[in-house]
Design a protein around this motif. Structure first.
Motif, PDB file in Angstrom:
ATOM      1  N   SER A 178     -16.102   1.562  41.576  1.00 33.42           N
ATOM      2  CA  SER A 178     -17.110   1.947  42.544  1.00 33.42           C
ATOM      3  C   SER A 178     -16.827   1.392  43.926  1.00 33.42           C
ATOM      4  O   SER A 178     -17.189   1.987  44.932  1.00 33.42           O
ATOM      5  CB  SER A 178     -18.495   1.464  42.078  1.00 33.42           C
ATOM      6  N   ASN A 179     -16.188   0.243  44.034  1.00 34.50           N
ATOM      7  CA  ASN A 179     -15.905  -0.362  45.319  1.00 34.50           C
ATOM      8  C   ASN A 179     -14.534   0.081  45.798  1.00 34.50           C
ATOM      9  O   ASN A 179     -13.532  -0.116  45.108  1.00 34.50           O
ATOM     10  CB  ASN A 179     -15.973  -1.895  45.189  1.00 34.50           C
ATOM     11  N   SER A 180     -14.456   0.666  46.986  1.00 35.62           N
ATOM     12  CA  SER A 180     -13.189   1.206  47.474  1.00 35.62           C
ATOM     13  C   SER A 180     -12.161   0.115  47.718  1.00 35.62           C
ATOM     14  O   SER A 180     -10.956   0.339  47.568  1.00 35.62           O
ATOM     15  CB  SER A 180     -13.421   2.006  48.762  1.00 35.62           C
ATOM     16  N   LEU A 181     -12.604  -1.084  48.094  1.00 40.36           N
ATOM     17  CA  LEU A 181     -11.671  -2.185  48.288  1.00 40.36           C
ATOM     18  C   LEU A 181     -11.026  -2.569  46.966  1.00 40.36           C
ATOM     19  O   LEU A 181      -9.820  -2.832  46.899  1.00 40.36           O
ATOM     20  CB  LEU A 181     -12.408  -3.384  48.900  1.00 40.36           C
ATOM     21  N   THR A 182     -11.819  -2.594  45.908  1.00 43.29           N
ATOM     22  CA  THR A 182     -11.280  -2.882  44.578  1.00 43.29           C
ATOM     23  C   THR A 182     -10.259  -1.828  44.177  1.00 43.29           C
ATOM     24  O   THR A 182      -9.187  -2.138  43.647  1.00 43.29           O
ATOM     25  CB  THR A 182     -12.415  -2.935  43.548  1.00 43.29           C
ATOM     26  N   GLN A 200     -18.393  -7.731  50.941  1.00 44.34           N
ATOM     27  CA  GLN A 200     -19.461  -8.508  50.314  1.00 44.34           C
ATOM     28  C   GLN A 200     -19.687  -8.070  48.878  1.00 44.34           C
ATOM     29  O   GLN A 200     -19.884  -8.896  47.983  1.00 44.34           O
ATOM     30  CB  GLN A 200     -20.750  -8.367  51.124  1.00 44.34           C
ATOM     31  N   GLY A 201     -19.642  -6.766  48.652  1.00 39.30           N
ATOM     32  CA  GLY A 201     -19.817  -6.266  47.300  1.00 39.30           C
ATOM     33  C   GLY A 201     -18.702  -6.710  46.377  1.00 39.30           C
ATOM     34  O   GLY A 201     -18.937  -7.080  45.221  1.00 39.30           O
ATOM     35  N   PHE A 202     -17.466  -6.707  46.891  1.00 41.14           N
ATOM     36  CA  PHE A 202     -16.323  -7.155  46.097  1.00 41.14           C
ATOM     37  C   PHE A 202     -16.467  -8.618  45.708  1.00 41.14           C
ATOM     38  O   PHE A 202     -16.267  -9.003  44.550  1.00 41.14           O
ATOM     39  CB  PHE A 202     -15.036  -6.937  46.889  1.00 41.14           C
ATOM     40  N   SER A 203     -16.826  -9.464  46.664  1.00 39.35           N
ATOM     41  CA  SER A 203     -16.888 -10.902  46.399  1.00 39.35           C
ATOM     42  C   SER A 203     -18.131 -11.312  45.632  1.00 39.35           C
ATOM     43  O   SER A 203     -18.181 -12.412  45.082  1.00 39.35           O
ATOM     44  CB  SER A 203     -16.830 -11.684  47.720  1.00 39.35           C
ATOM     45  N   ASN A 204     -19.131 -10.441  45.575  1.00 35.99           N
ATOM     46  CA  ASN A 204     -20.359 -10.756  44.845  1.00 35.99           C
ATOM     47  C   ASN A 204     -20.369 -10.189  43.430  1.00 35.99           C
ATOM     48  O   ASN A 204     -21.390 -10.254  42.751  1.00 35.99           O
ATOM     49  CB  ASN A 204     -21.586 -10.229  45.601  1.00 35.99           C
ATOM     50  N   THR A 205     -19.248  -9.623  43.000  1.00 36.77           N
ATOM     51  CA  THR A 205     -19.184  -9.096  41.645  1.00 36.77           C
ATOM     52  C   THR A 205     -19.377 -10.232  40.645  1.00 36.77           C
ATOM     53  O   THR A 205     -18.685 -11.248  40.693  1.00 36.77           O
ATOM     54  CB  THR A 205     -17.829  -8.416  41.392  1.00 36.77           C
ATOM     55  N   GLY A 220     -16.919 -20.897  50.061  1.00 39.08           N
ATOM     56  CA  GLY A 220     -16.387 -20.419  51.330  1.00 39.08           C
ATOM     57  C   GLY A 220     -16.449 -18.903  51.444  1.00 39.08           C
ATOM     58  O   GLY A 220     -17.057 -18.223  50.632  1.00 39.08           O
ATOM     59  N   GLY A 221     -15.780 -18.385  52.483  1.00 41.44           N
ATOM     60  CA  GLY A 221     -15.774 -16.949  52.718  1.00 41.44           C
ATOM     61  C   GLY A 221     -16.114 -16.581  54.145  1.00 41.44           C
ATOM     62  O   GLY A 221     -16.651 -15.485  54.392  1.00 41.44           O
ATOM     63  N   GLY A 222     -15.806 -17.475  55.097  1.00 47.10           N
ATOM     64  CA  GLY A 222     -16.038 -17.145  56.500  1.00 47.10           C
ATOM     65  C   GLY A 222     -17.494 -16.994  56.858  1.00 47.10           C
ATOM     66  O   GLY A 222     -17.804 -16.395  57.895  1.00 47.10           O
ATOM     67  N   TYR A 223     -18.399 -17.443  56.027  1.00 44.01           N
ATOM     68  CA  TYR A 223     -19.850 -17.343  56.209  1.00 44.01           C
ATOM     69  C   TYR A 223     -20.388 -15.921  56.007  1.00 44.01           C
ATOM     70  O   TYR A 223     -21.597 -15.712  56.066  1.00 44.01           O
ATOM     71  CB  TYR A 223     -20.284 -17.825  57.605  1.00 44.01           C
ATOM     72  N   TYR A 224     -19.515 -14.944  55.740  1.00 48.08           N
ATOM     73  CA  TYR A 224     -20.017 -13.578  55.617  1.00 48.08           C
ATOM     74  C   TYR A 224     -19.608 -12.894  54.307  1.00 48.08           C
ATOM     75  O   TYR A 224     -20.006 -11.755  54.057  1.00 48.08           O
ATOM     76  CB  TYR A 224     -19.593 -12.730  56.818  1.00 48.08           C
ATOM     77  N   PHE A 225     -18.832 -13.544  53.464  1.00 47.23           N
ATOM     78  CA  PHE A 225     -18.574 -13.010  52.129  1.00 47.23           C
ATOM     79  C   PHE A 225     -18.316 -14.194  51.205  1.00 47.23           C
ATOM     80  O   PHE A 225     -18.315 -15.349  51.613  1.00 47.23           O
ATOM     81  CB  PHE A 225     -17.393 -12.023  52.123  1.00 47.23           C
ATOM     82  N   GLY A 226     -18.089 -13.903  49.937  1.00 47.61           N
ATOM     83  CA  GLY A 226     -17.878 -14.967  48.962  1.00 47.61           C
ATOM     84  C   GLY A 226     -19.140 -15.253  48.167  1.00 47.61           C
ATOM     85  O   GLY A 226     -20.253 -14.840  48.541  1.00 47.61           O
ATOM     86  N   SER A 227     -18.980 -15.943  47.041  1.00 54.64           N
ATOM     87  CA  SER A 227     -20.094 -16.263  46.165  1.00 54.64           C
ATOM     88  C   SER A 227     -19.663 -17.304  45.146  1.00 54.64           C
ATOM     89  O   SER A 227     -18.481 -17.617  45.024  1.00 54.64           O
ATOM     90  CB  SER A 227     -20.592 -15.005  45.434  1.00 54.64           C
ATOM     91  N   GLN A 273     -17.328 -15.673  42.663  1.00 49.41           N
ATOM     92  CA  GLN A 273     -15.949 -15.525  43.112  1.00 49.41           C
ATOM     93  C   GLN A 273     -15.153 -16.804  42.879  1.00 49.41           C
ATOM     94  O   GLN A 273     -13.955 -16.752  42.588  1.00 49.41           O
ATOM     95  CB  GLN A 273     -15.935 -15.173  44.604  1.00 49.41           C
ATOM     96  N   GLU A 274     -15.783 -17.963  42.986  1.00 49.02           N
ATOM     97  CA  GLU A 274     -15.076 -19.237  42.861  1.00 49.02           C
ATOM     98  C   GLU A 274     -15.444 -19.966  41.574  1.00 49.02           C
ATOM     99  O   GLU A 274     -15.229 -21.174  41.472  1.00 49.02           O
ATOM    100  CB  GLU A 274     -15.391 -20.108  44.074  1.00 49.02           C
ATOM    101  N   ARG A 275     -15.959 -19.234  40.608  1.00 48.64           N
ATOM    102  CA  ARG A 275     -16.486 -19.879  39.406  1.00 48.64           C
ATOM    103  C   ARG A 275     -15.460 -20.766  38.700  1.00 48.64           C
ATOM    104  O   ARG A 275     -15.771 -21.879  38.277  1.00 48.64           O
ATOM    105  CB  ARG A 275     -16.985 -18.811  38.428  1.00 48.64           C
TER     106      ARG A 275
END
Length: 853
Positions: A3-7, A72-77, A191-198, A201-203
């Protein structure tokens, strides 16, 4: 179908990228490796590191051609936790958020100063979920040990702790157990530049921190820019800290002593940790035990040379973290559009909640424009050009707007930026000490552990910030920083003591080494070093740095002895560094045991001389032997007794080579009497984990930048942004035009529908009995930030959802005033908040696809 084009795009490119990296890796190895010396890159030693490096670098470059929403959607999966991990999902409640807001307003210098600096003290409290999303993470083996200890302590009790209940996907049933209170705690900020990441993502790296320290991690999903710019994320992290040390009555955990909490964060999360520590210190709260700062982003003004010189050897794109494919979310509407919408919605709020204009409070009656940071023209900088190009001006604190202009007569004259450079903060706030901690005062903080990659773009600012914390009086705070952050005035008198600092710079590695390259040799030593530091400052036993759970660890049952093979120093003659001219020398060096006071060399097993053994196995053998030898030395009292062939053997220390130490060894802290106060430890770490002293301060580029240039956007940085922005304008020309048309149509439609609803309501058609809404005086602090837009003095940034209505989240917020008007009946603070939450809270799946609220 993805569903995510970046993925999808990265899935198609991953194969060719990995194949290219594999081929390039082996061709590079054929080149003159011996001439590289200490400049050798980690990716030249390990093919897996090299492949992952190219894959991540390709991903970061590819992400710039996708929208912020897609990233954001990619990193919040959501990712499942491992089967060895116990996980509990929680929400930091609004009560903790409200308490944090009070401390943050005080840190800004009061409500008036908060309006002047960040545009208000209400707008950044608006959110789309009732609190802050967070997770408790711990290893199951440590969870069970804590359970056993608590059970032993409660032998006289009739009730035993509840049994563990874990679902098939490895995640817990969401229940926090009281025996987890006995563990030390890491408050982790991703981390994530303050605008992506979760946290998702770093679990896996976060789980490893929990396992290495035998403790628990409280990981926070703070609100993300550009929907929630500074200080939204800082507000959430402060709320999380208060939640730990001052839990509300319904919290499952007991209050945690600050001395048992260690902050940790990577990249933007590391910068957030430094900002959070300043607020905690200046607010008079109890400081945590320490902080681990992994490649922290310390300077958003990009004042240091490595931001330019290390772009080829780091994963971050050469364009920086400023440009993405345009979308409705970014770039945000213009300031004029934002002001028009702000005033329109403010009028609706007044009409909906106040009834008549003559009933408004004084601060809502005035229609005179308020001079704020958003409306004044920029002032040109007077700083002369030094070093790498002229300095750009930034609007001072009492003025804003995104403009940045190069003064006349300077190189690059005429360059001008009329857009916000970073997602996290407006241009006039980039030098704020809570945005760029390198510009603040860092004395009076708990012990800090800085980790930097020698080949990352943030290297110089990390080294500078670490030294500034250790020697605050050598780096005085600028007057401009005091204007932005009033509590810095005379702060050196209130907190005269320097902060204890341990700085490690890892040779040949790039950004956030233990997060993205946790499988690599240097990262394994990095994890051990982090665990040793946390145990030191949190008052835990300094046990062996080698974890039995590491895949690289082996059992040593028998070691054969050989005469010592001499080791040669590098051409520079730096202490502890090695020059590997031949394969045999490299092999013998790697097998040297780092014995305190002496050293030893070991013979490789038969048949190994022609085969290159894994570096991790040789390193682990060396560490294991060192531990055994130390044990026998302590028992026999003889420093010249070591274990060879399962027998105690006497050796002559003069024959053995100098000792070699590895990152993570606790011996570095043996001479420290007070874990809260020690002199700065400065180290370099080789790609094989060997530590040596860092170069003198005079030889470090990060400490050679003139003070006049630090905190000033240089000509080179602005030119890089302008040039790349022109490329994006051409590449996405039609997308920009389409977004502009879509935004205009959407705003016109919303305004038309809004006028219809309010027109009908004003005639009494939609209110019960044709009567106007009656509003009681609010009794809850929730009212203030629920209706941030009702305050004439609130001026949120254009990118924030409270300042716009062209995105789905922002549209829901903008409709609240309309909904309140149509609802009719009497409204008070409590049921009005329910209306807001019902209007704003989307399903969980949708929340993960956008910036977290």
């Amino acid at each position: 179908m993805l569903s995510n084009s970046l993925t999808r795009d990265m899935g198609l490119k991953a194969g060719p990228v990995l194949l290219y990296a594999l081929v390039k890796h082996y061709f590079d190895r054929v080149k003159d490796r011996e001439s590289l010396g200490s400049d050798r890159l980690a990716r030249q030693d390990e093919v897996l590191y090299d492949e992952v490096f190219h894959l991540i670098k390709s991903f970061m470059h590819e992400s710039t051609f996708h929208t912020v929403e897609e990233l954001q959607g990619f990193s919040n999966t959501q990712t499942p936790s491992s089967l060895s991990t116990y996980l509990v999902r929680v929400v930091v409640p609004l009560t903790s958020c409200e308490e944090a807001a009070k401390y943050l307003v005080d840190a800004f210098g009061g409500e008036d100063k908060a309006r002047e600096v960040v545009g208000g003290f209400k707008w950044w409290q608006a959110r789309t979920i009732e609190g802050v999303d967070a997770q408790w993470i711990t290893a199951k083996k440590d969870w069970r040990e804590a359970k056993k200890r608590r059970k032993t302590q409660q032998e006289q009790s009739t009730q035993s702790p509840p049994d563990q209940n874990v679902s098939t996907n490895g995640e817990s049933n969401g229940t926090y157990e009281k025996y987890m209170d006995d563990m030390r705690c890491i408050l982790y900020i991703h981390g994530g530049g303050y605008y992506f990441g979760s946290v998702d993502q770093e679990r896996y790296s976060i789980q490893r921190h929990a396992r290495k320290t035998n403790g628990r991690v409280f990981a926070v999903n703070y609100r993300l820019a550009p929907q929630y710019p500074f200080p939204c994320g800082l507000h959430d992290c402060l709320a999380a800290y208060l939640y730990l040390i001052q839990p509300p009555p319904d919290a499952k955990h007991s209050a945690i002593k600050p001395a048992h909490i260690v902050l940790a964060g990577d990249s933007a999360g590391g910068g957030m940790c430094l900002a959070l520590l300043q607020v905690i210190r200046d607010a008079g709260l109890h400081l945590p035990a320490g902080a681990v700062l992994i490649s922290p982003w310390c300077d958003l003004t990009h004042s240091f040379p490595s931001i330019h010189t290390n772009t080829a050897t780091d994963i971050l794109p050469p364009t920086g973290l400023s440009l993405h494919k345009p979308s409705i979310l970014w770039p945000p509407p213009s300031r004029d559009e934002s002001v028009r919408f702000h005033e329109s919605l403010r009028q609706k709020v007044r009409r909906a909640l106040m009834g008549h204009l003559d009933q408004q409070p004084n601060n809502l009656k005035s229609e005179e424009p308020v001079t704020t940071s958003a409306e004044a023209p920029p002032v040109l900088a007077q700083d002369p050009p030094v070093g790498r190009g002229g300095a750009f001006s930034r609007s001072p604190v009492s003025e804003s707007g995104p403009q940045v202009t190069l003064p006349k007569g300077e190189p690059g004259e005429g360059l001008r930026v009329d857009k916000q450079v970073h997602f996290y903060a407006q241009n006039n706030l980039l030098a704020h000490p809570l945005v760029s901690p390198a510009l603040g005062y860092l004395g009076g903080l708990p012990p800090l552990f800085f980790i930097a990659g020698d080949k990352e773009v943030l290297r110089d600012e990390i080294i500078y910030t670490a030294h500034k914390a250790a020697y605050p009086h050598k780096y005085p705070v600028k007057e401009s920083a005091q204007n932005l952050y009033p509590l810095l005035k005379d702060i050196d008198k209130r907190f005269p003591n320097p902060s204890s600092v341990h700085l490690q710079v890892y040779d040949g590695t790039c950004h956030v080494l233990p997060v993205l390259f946790s499988f690599s040799t240097p990262a394994k030593f990095c994890f051990r070093a982090i665990a040793s530091f946390i145990k030191l400052v949190a008052g835990m036993p300094l046990t062996s740095p080698v974890s039995t759970s590491d895949s690289s660890d082996i059992k040593l049952t028998r070691v054969n002895s050989l005469p010592t093979i001499p080791r040669t120093t590098s051409p520079e003659g730096s202490p502890g560094s090695l020059h590997p001219p031949t394969m045999s020398d490299r092999y013998a060096s790697s097998l040297s045991a780092p014995v305190s006071g002496s050293g030893s060399a070991l013979t490789p097993p038969s048949g190994v001389s022609s085969v290159r053994r894994k570096q991790s196995i040789r390193r682990t053998m060396s560490i294991k032997i060192t531990q055994v030898n130390r044990m026998f030395r302590r028992k026999t009292g003889n420093p010249d007794i070591i274990m060879q062939d399962n027998k105690l053997t006497s050796v002559t220390t003069e024959v053995l080579s100098p000792p070699e130490r590895f990152a993570g060894e606790t011996t570095i802290y043996e001479s420290i009497k007070d874990p809260k106060a020690f002199e700065m430890i400065r180290e370099r770490v080789s790609t094989q984990g060997v530590i040596r002293p860092l170069e003198p301060e005079s030889d470090l580029e990060g400490l050679a930048v003139p003070d006049a240039l630090i905190g000033i956007l240089s000509e080179r940085i602005i030119k890089r942004y302008v040039d790349n922005e022109e490329v994006f304008q051409k590449k996405f020309k039609q997308t920009y035009i389409s977004i502009k048309k879509t935004r205009k149509k959407k705003l016109e439609f919303i305004e038309k529908e809004s006028r219809k609803r309010f027109g009908a309501s004003s005639n009494g058609k939609n209110s019960p009995g044709g009567s106007q809404i009656r509003v009681r005086e609010p009794q809850s602090s929730v009212w203030g930030y629920a209706w941030a837009l009702g305050d004439k003095l609130e001026n949120p940034p254009p990118s924030s959802i409270v300042a716009r209505r062209d995105t789905e989240e922002a549209l829901k917020l903008a409709k609240v005033a309309d909904q309140a008007m149509i609802e009719g009946s009497e409204i008070n603070a409590n049921n009005l908040w329910n209306i807001i939450m019902n209007a704003l809270t989307p399903p969980d799946r949708e929340v993960r696809e956008r910036g977290r609220g």
